[in-house]
Design an enzyme around this catalytic site. Sequence first.
Site, PDB file in Angstrom:
ATOM      1  N   ARG A  68      45.323 -50.219  32.250  1.00 28.09           N
ATOM      2  CA  ARG A  68      44.369 -50.493  33.328  1.00 28.09           C
ATOM      3  C   ARG A  68      44.872 -49.941  34.665  1.00 28.09           C
ATOM      4  O   ARG A  68      44.104 -49.388  35.458  1.00 28.09           O
ATOM      5  CB  ARG A  68      44.145 -52.000  33.434  1.00 28.09           C
ATOM      6  CG  ARG A  68      43.031 -52.373  34.400  1.00 28.09           C
ATOM      7  CD  ARG A  68      42.780 -53.868  34.415  1.00 28.09           C
ATOM      8  NE  ARG A  68      41.816 -54.210  35.449  1.00 28.09           N
ATOM      9  CZ  ARG A  68      41.829 -55.333  36.148  1.00 28.09           C
ATOM     10  NH1 ARG A  68      42.768 -56.234  35.893  1.00 28.09           N
ATOM     11  NH2 ARG A  68      40.937 -55.573  37.063  1.00 28.09           N
ATOM     12  N   HIS A  72      43.001 -47.234  37.060  1.00 26.83           N
ATOM     13  CA  HIS A  72      42.689 -47.538  38.462  1.00 26.83           C
ATOM     14  C   HIS A  72      43.383 -46.573  39.417  1.00 26.83           C
ATOM     15  O   HIS A  72      42.935 -46.398  40.554  1.00 26.83           O
ATOM     16  CB  HIS A  72      43.079 -48.975  38.789  1.00 26.83           C
ATOM     17  CG  HIS A  72      42.073 -49.982  38.333  1.00 26.83           C
ATOM     18  ND1 HIS A  72      41.557 -50.954  39.162  1.00 26.83           N
ATOM     19  CD2 HIS A  72      41.461 -50.164  37.131  1.00 26.83           C
ATOM     20  CE1 HIS A  72      40.675 -51.694  38.492  1.00 26.83           C
ATOM     21  NE2 HIS A  72      40.615 -51.236  37.253  1.00 26.83           N
ATOM     22  N   ASN A 100      41.239 -54.300  42.956  1.00 21.36           N
ATOM     23  CA  ASN A 100      42.570 -54.156  42.359  1.00 21.36           C
ATOM     24  C   ASN A 100      43.429 -55.420  42.441  1.00 21.36           C
ATOM     25  O   ASN A 100      44.546 -55.449  41.907  1.00 21.36           O
ATOM     26  CB  ASN A 100      43.325 -53.003  43.035  1.00 21.36           C
ATOM     27  CG  ASN A 100      42.790 -51.648  42.633  1.00 21.36           C
ATOM     28  OD1 ASN A 100      42.272 -51.478  41.532  1.00 21.36           O
ATOM     29  ND2 ASN A 100      42.897 -50.682  43.532  1.00 21.36           N
ATOM     30  N   HIS A 200      39.116 -51.211  26.224  1.00 20.97           N
ATOM     31  CA  HIS A 200      38.903 -52.658  26.219  1.00 20.97           C
ATOM     32  C   HIS A 200      39.263 -53.299  24.882  1.00 20.97           C
ATOM     33  O   HIS A 200      39.128 -54.514  24.728  1.00 20.97           O
ATOM     34  CB  HIS A 200      37.447 -52.982  26.560  1.00 20.97           C
ATOM     35  CG  HIS A 200      37.149 -52.867  28.023  1.00 20.97           C
ATOM     36  ND1 HIS A 200      36.169 -53.600  28.658  1.00 20.97           N
ATOM     37  CD2 HIS A 200      37.703 -52.101  28.994  1.00 20.97           C
ATOM     38  CE1 HIS A 200      36.134 -53.281  29.936  1.00 20.97           C
ATOM     39  NE2 HIS A 200      37.056 -52.373  30.161  1.00 20.97           N
TER      40      HIS A 200
END
Length: 326
Positions: A68, A72, A100, A200
Amino acid sequence: MPPSSLPPKPQSAMVIVLLFLSSAALLCESMLSLDYYSKTCPSFNKIMQETITNEQITSPTTAAGTLRLFFHDCLPNGCDGSILISSTAFNKAERDADINLSLPGDPFVLIVQVKTALELACPNTVSCSDILAVATRDLVTMLGGPYYNIYLGRKDSRSSSASSIEGKLPKPTMGMPQLINLFASSGFTVQEMVALRGAHTIGFSHCKEFSSNIGNDTHYNPRFTQALKQACADYPKNPTLSVFNDIMTPNKFDNSYYQNLPKGLGLLESDHVFYSDPRTRPFLELYAKDQNKFFQDFAKAMQKLSVYGIKTGRRGEIRRRCDAVN
């Protein structure tokens, strides 16, 4: 002789030569390679593997968190390690942007550990952005996911601003037109977006990201709805409460995420949007049936993402510390 066919003046010819040499130098500096550190840091692979393995054993959520964190970092402004920079009294950095704030601490700890070991072995040689890219790939592979090549030689960003990522990362409440436009703006197709969504299959989401939909969204499996209500009952008092994105095989990188959605076991509102929209559903169904195809497409999309917007040559630096510019 017409003016266009006159030979260049000596000074003009010199300018042309200098421009060519300058362009060639920049081209060489921007070239990435698989064995970029083979001579400058021979212990690179060994240090990476040992540190990553130890951290994942100690903290099993590290893999999902690092994946993740990588996403990001890369999608908003390119894979330049800008997400790793800490805020100062004069600047609010990316990691403190609202979207975040839920990033877990484990991957930040991992990057610091790797960077510290590499600085001792080969000072001022390995960039933080390269560390994050390789760590993400290795952790995905550790959990059973596909291996893909990572080309090395990125430089780190000299800046990080929370305002620079506004609207550049997907949110759980986004509709499909917004999601498609967001990924398209970074050069990714709808199929690549669906393949990346497969991340995911590991990790979790905080209750605040989906609790308002429980009971209101008819796409949820009724039994799943009840289980989510129980799991998130105290989230207003405890905002750290969370649920696995893939409740079937949460610690294994596989295609279960796609198989869950037709059963009403998608956690986020956007999960149900992916299944119901005719632009994404065919790819979702394909990956639900064929894990090998998912792995192939995920690996290609991740490799493409890993070189998106990278900084090379003089456009970046190799930070001595990953949380601050030099």
